[in-house]
Write a protein that holds these residues in place. Structure first.
Motif, short mmCIF file in Angstrom:
data_model
loop_
_atom_site.label_atom_id
_atom_site.label_comp_id
_atom_site.label_asym_id
_atom_site.label_seq_id
_atom_site.Cartn_x
_atom_site.Cartn_y
_atom_site.Cartn_z
N ILE A 261 14.06 2.94 -5.49
CA ILE A 261 14.07 1.38 -5.06
C ILE A 261 15.28 1.30 -4.21
O ILE A 261 15.19 0.62 -3.21
N ALA A 262 16.34 1.75 -4.52
CA ALA A 262 17.66 1.45 -3.98
C ALA A 262 17.88 2.32 -2.80
O ALA A 262 18.35 1.74 -1.63
N CYS A 263 17.39 3.56 -2.81
CA CYS A 263 17.76 4.43 -1.58
C CYS A 263 16.69 4.62 -0.58
O CYS A 263 16.98 4.78 0.36
N ALA A 264 15.44 4.32 -0.97
CA ALA A 264 14.35 4.67 0.22
C ALA A 264 14.01 3.42 0.92
O ALA A 264 13.19 3.36 1.63
N ASP B 183 0.91 -1.43 -0.15
CA ASP B 183 0.08 0.09 -0.04
C ASP B 183 0.79 1.11 -0.22
O ASP B 183 0.41 2.35 -0.61
N GLY B 184 2.02 1.37 0.73
CA GLY B 184 2.55 2.66 0.84
C GLY B 184 3.68 2.59 -0.18
O GLY B 184 4.69 3.40 -0.17
N ALA B 185 3.73 1.79 -1.31
CA ALA B 185 4.78 1.89 -2.35
C ALA B 185 4.49 3.32 -3.06
O ALA B 185 3.39 3.76 -3.23
N ALA B 186 5.60 4.02 -3.31
CA ALA B 186 5.54 5.38 -4.20
C ALA B 186 5.32 5.08 -5.30
O ALA B 186 5.62 4.05 -6.02
N PRO B 187 4.61 6.01 -6.05
CA PRO B 187 4.02 5.89 -7.24
C PRO B 187 5.25 5.64 -8.18
O PRO B 187 6.37 6.45 -7.98
N ALA B 188 5.16 5.02 -9.38
CA ALA B 188 6.30 4.93 -10.15
C ALA B 188 6.23 6.42 -11.05
O ALA B 188 5.49 7.17 -11.16
N PHE B 189 7.51 6.69 -11.27
CA PHE B 189 7.72 8.00 -11.85
C PHE B 189 7.82 7.88 -13.35
O PHE B 189 7.78 6.88 -13.75
N LYS B 190 7.26 8.91 -14.01
CA LYS B 190 7.22 8.95 -15.45
C LYS B 190 8.17 10.03 -16.01
O LYS B 190 8.58 10.98 -15.29
N GLY B 191 8.50 10.08 -17.26
CA GLY B 191 9.18 11.01 -17.85
C GLY B 191 10.63 10.58 -18.32
O GLY B 191 10.91 9.44 -18.05
N PRO B 192 11.37 11.45 -18.75
CA PRO B 192 12.73 11.10 -19.21
C PRO B 192 13.66 10.72 -18.08
O PRO B 192 14.36 9.91 -18.57
N ASP B 193 13.40 11.20 -16.90
CA ASP B 193 14.26 10.75 -15.89
C ASP B 193 13.71 9.34 -15.16
O ASP B 193 14.14 9.11 -13.89
N ALA B 194 12.64 8.93 -15.84
CA ALA B 194 11.93 7.81 -14.97
C ALA B 194 12.62 6.68 -14.48
O ALA B 194 12.62 6.16 -13.03
N VAL B 195 13.61 6.18 -15.44
CA VAL B 195 14.58 4.95 -14.86
C VAL B 195 15.45 5.24 -13.67
O VAL B 195 15.45 4.59 -12.72
N ALA B 196 16.03 6.51 -13.84
CA ALA B 196 16.95 7.29 -12.85
C ALA B 196 16.19 7.17 -11.37
O ALA B 196 16.58 6.56 -10.24
N ALA B 197 14.97 7.65 -11.41
CA ALA B 197 14.23 8.13 -10.38
C ALA B 197 13.63 7.00 -9.77
O ALA B 197 13.73 6.84 -8.47
#
Ligand code: HEC
Length: 64
Positions: free
Chosen positions: A44-47, A25-39
């Protein structure tokens, strides 16, 4: 034959739904846009240890 294909497709859809439903439930929303992969990678790695505020609020000069 068509019926078999439809059954397999329905089964795969069901599996996909089950997998999607596993997201916590608490999963952060997936990022979209050109930086989506890095974001997403940072998310995933840092949070896993601390919130991303820690990353965002870090202020340092080049040496820092
Ligand atoms: C294994 C756990 C862990 C992971 C994974 C992790 N961190 Fe940290 N991070 C910490 C801890 C613990 C601190 C606090 C260290 C301290 O205060 O001395 C910290 C502090 C920080 C800080 C603040 C440092 C400062 O000098 O103020 C930043 C920025 C940071 N992390 C960024 C990241 C980034 C970017 C990633 C992913 C690439 C990441 N962290 C992944 C545990 C982790």
């Amino acid at each position: 034959m068509t019926r078999l294909v439809l059954n397999v497709a329905a089964f795969l859809m069901f599996i996909a739904l089950v997998i999607l439903a596993q997201a916590p439930d608490g999963a952060a929303p997936a990022f979209k846009g050109p930086d989506a992969v890095a974001a997403n990678l940072v998310n995933i790695a840092c949070a896993s240890c601390h919130s991303l505020d820690r990353v965002k609020n870090k202020v340092a000069d080049k040496d820092g």
